[in-house]
Design a protein around this motif. Structure first.
Motif, PDB file in Angstrom:
ATOM      1  N   SER A 191       0.816  -1.216   0.000  1.00  0.00           N
ATOM      2  CA  SER A 191       0.000   0.000   0.000  1.00  0.00           C
ATOM      3  C   SER A 191       0.851   1.268   0.000  1.00  0.00           C
ATOM      4  O   SER A 191       1.731   1.433   0.859  1.00  0.00           O
ATOM      5  N   ASP A 192       0.564   2.179  -0.915  1.00  0.00           N
ATOM      6  CA  ASP A 192       1.271   3.460  -0.948  1.00  0.00           C
ATOM      7  C   ASP A 192       0.935   4.298   0.280  1.00  0.00           C
ATOM      8  O   ASP A 192       1.791   5.033   0.792  1.00  0.00           O
ATOM      9  N   GLU A 193      -0.303   4.196   0.762  1.00  0.00           N
ATOM     10  CA  GLU A 193      -0.705   4.973   1.939  1.00  0.00           C
ATOM     11  C   GLU A 193       0.042   4.500   3.188  1.00  0.00           C
ATOM     12  O   GLU A 193       0.544   5.316   3.974  1.00  0.00           O
TER      13      GLU A 193
END
Length: 233
Positions: A52-54
């Motif tokens: 996940s980039d977040e």
């Protein structure tokens, strides 16, 4: 010895969507694991493995190094053991040499520094993996049963003359507070109990494992109590 800590956090949690970056107290859930790792004596590097980039952005903001996890290792059915192997192989390919692997799952935000340090101290020449456990509320010797299709039931562990809960052997639930192992053991075996396992007992109030909103609410209550007690002292 060189000790690397790892936090494995998927972006597509089903039980509680977005839980790994959901705020618990003053910090996102995953940050609690990072912050504890930063305080543990002997940990040399902290990595977050995620798809996940977040989650990656939060991990970097709190000072962890991100390992991008392949999508096929971030599904509901992918064993986390394979993500452990991926992280080890990735770092070794990058030239990292380390002696001890520590996993600090984001889902156990109430662990203490002392819990992790006790696990590290328990890894010796006769142990392949150290896990954490907490006293179980139910016992397979006394009040846990298996059922057949017609509802017929019997104790999970039969044949023991146990008539009172106090007579039953002590049993423990495994927790996700910490896992400590040798990297070579993870790369050359298929599961934790393939090797010689030692456990460290953690009190239940520090062993909450967040899977759904009810676990999260319990963690909020316990964290608030802990912070209140700290202020009062």
């Amino acid at each position: 010895m060189t000790v690397y800590a790892f936090i494995f956090a998927r972006g597509n949690s089903k039980g509680l969507p977005g839980k790994n970056i959901k705020s618990l107290g003053d910090h996102p859930l995953i940050a609690h694991s990072i912050r504890v790792a930063q305080q543990v004596s002997g940990i040399d590097n902290i990595f977050v493995s995620t798809d996940s980039d977040e989650i990656a952005a939060v991990a970097k903001a709190y000072g962890a190094t991100v390992i991008k996890r392949p999508a096929e290792l971030a599904t509901d059915t992918a064993p986390e053991w394979l993500a452990w192997r991926h992280a080890i192989n990735y770092l070794q390919a990058e030239g990292h040499v380390f002696d001890v692997f520590v996993s600090l799952p984001a889902t156990s935000p109430l662990r203490s520094v002392e819990d992790v340090e006790q696990c590290l101290a328990s890894l010796d020449h006769s142990t392949d993996v150290v896990v954490t456990v907490t006293p179980a509320s139910r016992s397979p010797y006394f009040n846990m049963v298996v059922r057949d299709a017609q509802g017929g039931s019997q104790l999970v562990c039969t044949g023991d003359n146990v008539h009172r809960r106090q007579d039953a052997p002590a049993v423990y639930d495994m927790t996700t507070v910490a896992y400590v192992a040798l990297p070579e053991f993870i790369l050359n075996n298929e599961r934790i109990f393939s090797g010689r396992v030692r456990s460290v007992v953690v009190p239940r109030e520090r062993a909450v494992d967040i899977d759904d909103i009810y676990d999260f609410k319990m963690a909020e209550i316990l964290l608030a109590d802990k912070e209140k007690t700290h202020v009062e002292k």
